[in-house]
Design a protein around this motif. Structure first.
Motif, PDB file in Angstrom:
ATOM      1  N   LEU A  46      -6.366   3.557  -3.591  1.00 42.18           N
ATOM      2  CA  LEU A  46      -5.721   2.291  -3.231  1.00 42.18           C
ATOM      3  C   LEU A  46      -6.667   1.117  -3.433  1.00 42.18           C
ATOM      4  O   LEU A  46      -6.233  -0.021  -3.565  1.00 42.18           O
ATOM      5  CB  LEU A  46      -5.247   2.317  -1.770  1.00 42.18           C
ATOM      6  N   LEU A  47      -7.968   1.432  -3.431  1.00 44.17           N
ATOM      7  CA  LEU A  47      -8.970   0.407  -3.737  1.00 44.17           C
ATOM      8  C   LEU A  47      -9.824   0.912  -4.894  1.00 44.17           C
ATOM      9  O   LEU A  47     -10.192   2.094  -4.911  1.00 44.17           O
ATOM     10  CB  LEU A  47      -9.888   0.175  -2.531  1.00 44.17           C
ATOM     11  N   ARG A  61       2.091   1.760  -3.483  1.00 46.52           N
ATOM     12  CA  ARG A  61       1.040   2.260  -4.383  1.00 46.52           C
ATOM     13  C   ARG A  61       0.742   3.713  -4.077  1.00 46.52           C
ATOM     14  O   ARG A  61       0.498   4.519  -4.969  1.00 46.52           O
ATOM     15  CB  ARG A  61      -0.229   1.409  -4.249  1.00 46.52           C
ATOM     16  N   SER A  62       0.778   4.047  -2.797  1.00 49.68           N
ATOM     17  CA  SER A  62       0.523   5.435  -2.413  1.00 49.68           C
ATOM     18  C   SER A  62       1.608   6.359  -2.980  1.00 49.68           C
ATOM     19  O   SER A  62       1.319   7.482  -3.384  1.00 49.68           O
ATOM     20  CB  SER A  62       0.480   5.547  -0.882  1.00 49.68           C
ATOM     21  N   LEU A  63       2.845   5.855  -3.016  1.00 54.71           N
ATOM     22  CA  LEU A  63       3.947   6.671  -3.557  1.00 54.71           C
ATOM     23  C   LEU A  63       4.005   6.629  -5.091  1.00 54.71           C
ATOM     24  O   LEU A  63       4.832   7.298  -5.697  1.00 54.71           O
ATOM     25  CB  LEU A  63       5.291   6.176  -2.995  1.00 54.71           C
ATOM     26  N   VAL A  64       3.112   5.828  -5.684  1.00 51.92           N
ATOM     27  CA  VAL A  64       3.046   5.673  -7.150  1.00 51.92           C
ATOM     28  C   VAL A  64       4.418   5.263  -7.705  1.00 51.92           C
ATOM     29  O   VAL A  64       4.964   5.894  -8.626  1.00 51.92           O
ATOM     30  CB  VAL A  64       2.530   6.953  -7.852  1.00 51.92           C
ATOM     31  N   LEU A  65       4.979   4.205  -7.133  1.00 58.34           N
ATOM     32  CA  LEU A  65       6.279   3.719  -7.605  1.00 58.34           C
ATOM     33  C   LEU A  65       6.086   2.865  -8.848  1.00 58.34           C
ATOM     34  O   LEU A  65       5.083   2.158  -8.979  1.00 58.34           O
ATOM     35  CB  LEU A  65       6.946   2.868  -6.524  1.00 58.34           C
ATOM     36  N   GLU A  83       0.837  -1.213   0.000  1.00 57.30           N
ATOM     37  CA  GLU A  83       0.000   0.000   0.000  1.00 57.30           C
ATOM     38  C   GLU A  83       0.871   1.262   0.000  1.00 57.30           C
ATOM     39  O   GLU A  83       0.542   2.240  -0.648  1.00 57.30           O
ATOM     40  CB  GLU A  83      -0.922  -0.002   1.214  1.00 57.30           C
ATOM     41  N   GLN A  91      10.942   0.250  -9.585  1.00 52.62           N
ATOM     42  CA  GLN A  91      11.291   0.857  -8.291  1.00 52.62           C
ATOM     43  C   GLN A  91      10.869  -0.054  -7.133  1.00 52.62           C
ATOM     44  O   GLN A  91      11.595  -0.196  -6.152  1.00 52.62           O
ATOM     45  CB  GLN A  91      10.599   2.220  -8.140  1.00 52.62           C
ATOM     46  N   ARG A 138      -2.181  11.445  -7.877  1.00 51.12           N
ATOM     47  CA  ARG A 138      -1.814  10.709  -6.659  1.00 51.12           C
ATOM     48  C   ARG A 138      -0.420  11.086  -6.175  1.00 51.12           C
ATOM     49  O   ARG A 138      -0.127  10.993  -4.979  1.00 51.12           O
ATOM     50  CB  ARG A 138      -1.924   9.198  -6.883  1.00 51.12           C
ATOM     51  N   ARG A 139       0.426  11.513  -7.097  1.00 52.70           N
ATOM     52  CA  ARG A 139       1.757  11.973  -6.667  1.00 52.70           C
ATOM     53  C   ARG A 139       1.664  13.257  -5.849  1.00 52.70           C
ATOM     54  O   ARG A 139       2.601  13.614  -5.154  1.00 52.70           O
ATOM     55  CB  ARG A 139       2.673  12.187  -7.874  1.00 52.70           C
ATOM     56  N   HIS A 171      -8.242   7.720  -2.166  1.00 49.32           N
ATOM     57  CA  HIS A 171      -6.817   7.816  -2.532  1.00 49.32           C
ATOM     58  C   HIS A 171      -6.482   6.882  -3.707  1.00 49.32           C
ATOM     59  O   HIS A 171      -5.384   6.921  -4.241  1.00 49.32           O
ATOM     60  CB  HIS A 171      -5.964   7.450  -1.316  1.00 49.32           C
ATOM     61  N   ASP A 181      -2.168   8.942 -11.912  1.00 52.07           N
ATOM     62  CA  ASP A 181      -0.901   8.823 -11.177  1.00 52.07           C
ATOM     63  C   ASP A 181      -0.343  10.194 -10.823  1.00 52.07           C
ATOM     64  O   ASP A 181       0.197  10.397  -9.739  1.00 52.07           O
ATOM     65  CB  ASP A 181       0.123   8.044 -12.018  1.00 52.07           C
ATOM     66  N   THR A 210       7.220  14.257   0.144  1.00 52.89           N
ATOM     67  CA  THR A 210       6.739  14.384  -1.235  1.00 52.89           C
ATOM     68  C   THR A 210       6.025  15.713  -1.458  1.00 52.89           C
ATOM     69  O   THR A 210       5.427  15.924  -2.510  1.00 52.89           O
ATOM     70  CB  THR A 210       5.771  13.233  -1.581  1.00 52.89           C
ATOM     71  N   ALA A 244      11.729   8.874  -4.694  1.00 51.82           N
ATOM     72  CA  ALA A 244      10.535   8.496  -5.476  1.00 51.82           C
ATOM     73  C   ALA A 244      10.016   9.689  -6.277  1.00 51.82           C
ATOM     74  O   ALA A 244       9.330   9.524  -7.278  1.00 51.82           O
ATOM     75  CB  ALA A 244       9.445   7.976  -4.544  1.00 51.82           C
ATOM     76  N   ARG A 245      10.349  10.895  -5.809  1.00 53.10           N
ATOM     77  CA  ARG A 245       9.963  12.106  -6.547  1.00 53.10           C
ATOM     78  C   ARG A 245      11.169  12.711  -7.272  1.00 53.10           C
ATOM     79  O   ARG A 245      11.158  13.879  -7.667  1.00 53.10           O
ATOM     80  CB  ARG A 245       9.366  13.154  -5.600  1.00 53.10           C
ATOM     81  N   SER A 257      -0.289  12.072  -0.260  1.00 52.94           N
ATOM     82  CA  SER A 257       0.470  11.042   0.446  1.00 52.94           C
ATOM     83  C   SER A 257      -0.415  10.479   1.545  1.00 52.94           C
ATOM     84  O   SER A 257      -1.359  11.125   1.975  1.00 52.94           O
ATOM     85  CB  SER A 257       1.779  11.591   1.011  1.00 52.94           C
ATOM     86  N   MET A 258      -0.075   9.278   1.950  1.00 51.62           N
ATOM     87  CA  MET A 258      -0.919   8.622   2.954  1.00 51.62           C
ATOM     88  C   MET A 258      -0.077   8.115   4.109  1.00 51.62           C
ATOM     89  O   MET A 258       1.027   7.610   3.920  1.00 51.62           O
ATOM     90  CB  MET A 258      -1.683   7.464   2.309  1.00 51.62           C
TER      91      MET A 258
END
Lengths: 235, 260
Positions: free
Chosen positions: B79-80, A135-139, A132, A143, B99-100, B77, B96, B171, B126-127, B103-104
């Motif tokens: 995720l589902l 996915r939240s970080l959109v990797l 999760e 990555q 979503r960038r 968000h 995407d 982020t 990641a960024r 953050s969660m």
């Protein structure tokens, strides 16, 4: 035929004197098996990671195949590699049969499924924890794979050592594709088989002792890695 | 479902220097859900949730256990995937790129098997950011700079959650979604996390925060969503909700009774 006591004394003296033949055989064994485990990790870890983080139709069948391949009989692998590398085979033009390279290829085929299947399990467990967040970080998938492999590095070293243990103790495949040629493709396991059949137990026992020391060393390294990982809470 | 007078805003508008109207710019911090449903097996877990949240401030999602609070957070968000209905951020479907900008923070902190500093570096990388000074500033902000070289999994629960917050802030999110981040933490850790959250709000980050804690809702919330049995029961300004809830379920919840 020597008796066991005499053979054991001779074996110890061979090991302690650093007998040139013995050193050559041990060195080739380590070279072949370490190269094979290196290649198996390069191929098997990313594949294991991809399967660990991906859901696709037929995934269960792939997992069954992975697990089944872990039990590949060495002689069958040896035979298949032999058929491909022999002069009449599709890769015969490479002239690799009865070379250390052929032995590396056979061992790589033998242990890549072990690395793949065990690493898949390790990485899937870790991914259950991280998924999760990733996915939240959109990797990207790549990555995610890199992060999982890095974070599971201690467990994966254990996987690699398990693969190395299988490779260095294997005899059937390397005997078929290497031919057990003196000073060229003779490794510890094939030398032990040969010397035992000749009734010359001292060299066989000396090699067996070295093999046991390597096996113990591998296990000691696994234990030490595990303890380091636990100490640093990276396990 | 009572919907009280909350600042609903999905766009930001304005005039240019020469007085001409600027094009409407969607505010990607404003989320709208329409008839959002989630069914797993034959069990409906989220039922027809339609909402439009203000792009500012802290929105708290409250409700008893099993109300669907965390599921709603995951749905908005992305995720589902919803079974039906939709989620729009600033009028756009979730991509995407959107979503960038979010953050969660999860109820159970997700701590990578690395050092404290490397956990924050991971989110920065990641960024595409490699900036040790920014990493240290984030760790300092959450009070963990002295622990930077320590394995992150050796931190206490409260410290791990602050590390998760630092990673979430790394982020530079426009929206931060927090799923009971202070559950089972000691009062000092709760206070520290609340300070960080309030500071993020002051910097313009939209916060959507799941909690059971009425005291925390009173301290932090600008508006409150009350969920029960997968349904949206109330949505309104926090002071009104806390002082004069409109539904029996909300009254029961606020008075500590079992919610039917």
């Amino acid at each position: 035929m020597q008796d066991f006591g005499e053979a054991f004394r001779l074996a110890v003296s061979l090991v302690l004197s650093g007998d040139a033949d013995l050193v050559e055989i041990v060195a080739l064994s380590l070279k072949v098996s370490l190269t094979a485990i290196g290649l198996a990790c390069v191929i098997g870890l990313p594949l294991g990671a991809i399967v660990a983080i991906t859901r696709f139709p037929g995934r269960n069948a792939v997992l069954i195949l992975f697990n089944a391949l872990m039990g590949l009989p060495p002689v069958v692998v040896g035979l298949i590699v032999y058929l491909h590398l022999s002069r009449a085979g599709p890769l015969g033009f490479l002239g690799l049969l009865y070379t250390p390279t052929a032995m590396i290829i056979a061992q790589t085929i033998l242990i890549t499924p072990i690395v793949m299947a065990l690493s898949r399990q390790v990485l899937e467990d870790l991914n259950a924890e991280y998924a999760e967040q990733f996915r939240s970080l959109v990797l990207s998938r790549w990555q995610q794979v890199r992060a999982l492999i890095w974070d599971a590095r201690f467990s994966l070293m254990t996987v690699a050592l398990a693969g190395f243990g299988r490779a260095v103790a294997e005899v059937g495949a390397v005997m078929i594709v290497g031919g057990n040629i003196d000073h060229l493709t003779r490794v510890m396991t094939t030398a032990i088989a040969l010397e035992t059949s000749k009734g010359d137990l001292s060299l066989a026992l000396a090699l067996g002792m070295v093999l046991m020391v390597i096996a113990l060393g591998v296990n000691a390294m696994v234990q030490s890695l595990r303890m380091t990982a636990v100490r640093h809470a990276y396990a | 479902m009572p919907m009280r007078d909350v600042a609903l805003n999905t766009v930001m508008t304005g005039n240019g220097a020469d007085g001409t109207a600027l094009p409407m710019v969607p505010d990607i911090r404003a989320v709208t859900t329409s008839d959002l449903c989630l069914t797993i097996g034959d069990k409906p877990l989220i039922r027809d949730v339609s909402l439009s949240l203000s792009p500012d401030g802290i929105t708290m999602i409250m409700g008893p256990n099993g109300a669907g609070k965390s599921l709603l957070l995951r749905l908005i968000h992305g995720l589902l995937p919803p079974s039906s209905g939709g989620v729009l951020w600033g009028g756009q479907t979730l991509s995407d790129d959107l979503r960038r900008a979010q953050s969660m923070v999860f109820q159970k902190p997700v701590v990578l098997r690395r050092s404290v500093a490397a956990n924050v570096e991971f989110a920065l990388k990641a960024r595409g950011v490699r900036d040790a000074a920014r990493r240290d500033a984030l760790l300092d902000h959450v009070g963990l700079l002295d622990h930077a070289r320590q394995p992150a999994r050796l931190l206490s629960g409260g410290e791990q959650q602050r590390l998760s917050l630092a990673r979430a802030l790394a982020t530079a999110p426009k929206v931060m979604l927090m799923d009971e981040p202070t559950a089972s933490l000691d009062p000092a850790s709760v206070l520290k996390i609340e300070e960080i959250v309030l500071e993020a709000r002051a910097n313009g980050t939209k916060i959507i925060f799941v909690t059971h804690d009425l005291g925390q809702a009173g301290r932090l919330a600008d508006d409150i969503i009350f969920m029960n049995q997968g349904r949206l029961h109330e949505y309104g300004p926090s002071d009104l909700f806390l002082s004069r809830p409109e539904t029996q379920a909300a009254r029961d919840f606020l008075q500590g009774r079992i919610v039917a």
